[in-house]
Design a protein around this motif. Structure first.
Motif, PDB file in Angstrom:
ATOM      1  N   ILE A  63     -38.728 -27.595  72.988  1.00  0.00           N
ATOM      2  CA  ILE A  63     -37.937 -27.130  71.850  1.00  0.00           C
ATOM      3  C   ILE A  63     -38.522 -27.808  70.610  1.00  0.00           C
ATOM      4  N   LYS A  64     -38.826 -27.018  69.579  1.00  0.00           N
ATOM      5  CA  LYS A  64     -39.560 -27.554  68.432  1.00  0.00           C
ATOM      6  C   LYS A  64     -39.013 -26.989  67.131  1.00  0.00           C
ATOM      7  N   ARG A  65     -38.823 -27.849  66.148  1.00  0.00           N
ATOM      8  CA  ARG A  65     -38.385 -27.451  64.811  1.00  0.00           C
ATOM      9  C   ARG A  65     -39.603 -26.951  64.046  1.00  0.00           C
ATOM     10  N   ILE A  66     -39.482 -25.790  63.405  1.00  0.00           N
ATOM     11  CA  ILE A  66     -40.618 -25.214  62.679  1.00  0.00           C
ATOM     12  C   ILE A  66     -40.429 -25.375  61.171  1.00  0.00           C
ATOM     13  N   SER A  67     -39.382 -24.793  60.612  1.00  0.00           N
ATOM     14  CA  SER A  67     -39.130 -24.881  59.182  1.00  0.00           C
ATOM     15  C   SER A  67     -38.381 -26.176  58.893  1.00  0.00           C
ATOM     16  N   LYS A  68     -38.946 -27.012  58.046  1.00  0.00           N
ATOM     17  CA  LYS A  68     -38.360 -28.320  57.750  1.00  0.00           C
ATOM     18  C   LYS A  68     -37.916 -28.356  56.296  1.00  0.00           C
ATOM     19  N   PRO A  69     -37.063 -29.316  55.925  1.00  0.00           N
ATOM     20  CA  PRO A  69     -36.635 -29.390  54.520  1.00  0.00           C
ATOM     21  C   PRO A  69     -37.797 -29.560  53.548  1.00  0.00           C
ATOM     22  N   GLY A  70     -38.853 -30.245  53.961  1.00  0.00           N
ATOM     23  CA  GLY A  70     -40.004 -30.456  53.087  1.00  0.00           C
ATOM     24  C   GLY A  70     -40.957 -29.287  53.038  1.00  0.00           C
ATOM     25  N   LEU A  71     -40.915 -28.423  54.059  1.00  0.00           N
ATOM     26  CA  LEU A  71     -41.812 -27.270  54.112  1.00  0.00           C
ATOM     27  C   LEU A  71     -41.117 -26.136  54.862  1.00  0.00           C
ATOM     28  N   ARG A  72     -40.573 -25.212  54.106  1.00  0.00           N
ATOM     29  CA  ARG A  72     -39.878 -24.075  54.700  1.00  0.00           C
ATOM     30  C   ARG A  72     -40.902 -23.050  55.172  1.00  0.00           C
ATOM     31  N   ARG A  73     -40.653 -22.445  56.337  1.00  0.00           N
ATOM     32  CA  ARG A  73     -41.545 -21.422  56.893  1.00  0.00           C
ATOM     33  C   ARG A  73     -40.797 -20.097  56.953  1.00  0.00           C
ATOM     34  N   TYR A  74     -41.322 -19.098  56.278  1.00  0.00           N
ATOM     35  CA  TYR A  74     -40.731 -17.769  56.265  1.00  0.00           C
ATOM     36  C   TYR A  74     -41.713 -16.778  56.877  1.00  0.00           C
ATOM     37  N   SER A  75     -41.176 -15.672  57.371  1.00  0.00           N
ATOM     38  CA  SER A  75     -42.031 -14.666  57.973  1.00  0.00           C
ATOM     39  C   SER A  75     -41.437 -13.286  57.726  1.00  0.00           C
ATOM     40  N   ALA A  76     -42.297 -12.325  57.459  1.00  0.00           N
ATOM     41  CA  ALA A  76     -41.859 -10.935  57.335  1.00  0.00           C
ATOM     42  C   ALA A  76     -41.605 -10.379  58.735  1.00  0.00           C
ATOM     43  N   ALA A  77     -40.912  -9.262  58.811  1.00  0.00           N
ATOM     44  CA  ALA A  77     -40.562  -8.673  60.111  1.00  0.00           C
ATOM     45  C   ALA A  77     -41.803  -8.340  60.933  1.00  0.00           C
ATOM     46  N   ALA A  78     -42.847  -7.869  60.283  1.00  0.00           N
ATOM     47  CA  ALA A  78     -44.066  -7.492  61.005  1.00  0.00           C
ATOM     48  C   ALA A  78     -44.845  -8.707  61.504  1.00  0.00           C
ATOM     49  N   ASP A  79     -44.634  -9.868  60.865  1.00  0.00           N
ATOM     50  CA  ASP A  79     -45.408 -11.063  61.207  1.00  0.00           C
ATOM     51  C   ASP A  79     -44.615 -12.100  61.992  1.00  0.00           C
ATOM     52  N   LEU A  80     -43.465 -11.731  62.558  1.00  0.00           N
ATOM     53  CA  LEU A  80     -42.664 -12.696  63.309  1.00  0.00           C
ATOM     54  C   LEU A  80     -43.449 -13.222  64.509  1.00  0.00           C
ATOM     55  N   PRO A  81     -43.378 -14.526  64.753  1.00  0.00           N
ATOM     56  CA  PRO A  81     -44.190 -15.113  65.822  1.00  0.00           C
ATOM     57  C   PRO A  81     -43.678 -14.773  67.220  1.00  0.00           C
ATOM     58  N   ARG A  82     -44.595 -14.751  68.178  1.00  0.00           N
ATOM     59  CA  ARG A  82     -44.242 -14.621  69.591  1.00  0.00           C
ATOM     60  C   ARG A  82     -44.521 -15.973  70.236  1.00  0.00           C
ATOM     61  N   VAL A  83     -43.487 -16.586  70.781  1.00  0.00           N
ATOM     62  CA  VAL A  83     -43.612 -17.906  71.388  1.00  0.00           C
ATOM     63  C   VAL A  83     -44.119 -17.742  72.817  1.00  0.00           C
ATOM     64  N   LEU A  84     -45.233 -18.364  73.134  1.00  0.00           N
ATOM     65  CA  LEU A  84     -45.887 -18.275  74.444  1.00  0.00           C
ATOM     66  C   LEU A  84     -46.091 -16.826  74.881  1.00  0.00           C
ATOM     67  N   GLY A  85     -46.518 -15.999  73.960  1.00  0.00           N
ATOM     68  CA  GLY A  85     -46.795 -14.597  74.278  1.00  0.00           C
ATOM     69  C   GLY A  85     -45.557 -13.800  74.662  1.00  0.00           C
ATOM     70  N   GLY A  86     -44.387 -14.210  74.177  1.00  0.00           N
ATOM     71  CA  GLY A  86     -43.147 -13.501  74.478  1.00  0.00           C
ATOM     72  C   GLY A  86     -42.307 -14.170  75.552  1.00  0.00           C
TER      73      GLY A  86
END
Length: 132
Positions: A77-100
């Motif tokens: 379990i891993k935190r991605i978007s942090k208070p110091g660096l927010r991570r945003y993604s468009a619908a088409a670019d949403l990540p796949r974790v471990l290939g789904g």
């Protein structure tokens, strides 16, 4: 105690309790933490969660899930978007974790949801965490 990043604190508590083989883990509750717990529960990584009305603040209790012979359901379990660096993604670019095989928790304009639901709804947002 004042915590700068309550989501990271929640994920760390879950990670530590999971590593130690605990059945339950408790933490101070907020609306965002309850929504993250709801998404993780819907995806089947935890058995359930409850919010207890305690003083001075409500308490969120998460019941962890284990497989046969106490094998862990949550491998990481891993935190991605942090208070110091927010991570945003468009619908088409949403990540796949471990290939789904894993799940990304996304905070969208339609509420907190997993990456699969956000892709289906066609909305992007802030990538909160990865769970696998």
């Amino acid at each position: 105690m004042n915590v700068t990043d309550p989501i990271a604190d929640m994920l760390t508590r879950i990670r530590n309790a999971n590593s130690a083989g605990k059945d339950m883990v408790s933490m101070p509750s907020t609306k965002v933490l309850v929504e993250v717990a709801r998404v993780i529960c819907e995806e089947g990584y935890i058995e359930g969660y409850t919010v207890e009305d305690t003083k001075p603040q409500k308490t969120l209790t998460i019941t962890l899930k284990y497989g046969p012979k106490r094998s862990r359901v949550i491998r990481g379990i891993k935190r991605i978007s942090k208070p110091g660096l927010r991570r945003y993604s468009a619908a088409a670019d949403l990540p796949r974790v471990l290939g789904g095989l894993g799940t990304a928790v996304i905070s969208t304009s339609r509420g907190m949801m997993c990456d699969r639901d956000a892709r289906k709804a066609g909305v992007g947002g802030e990538i909160i965490a990865y769970v696998w």
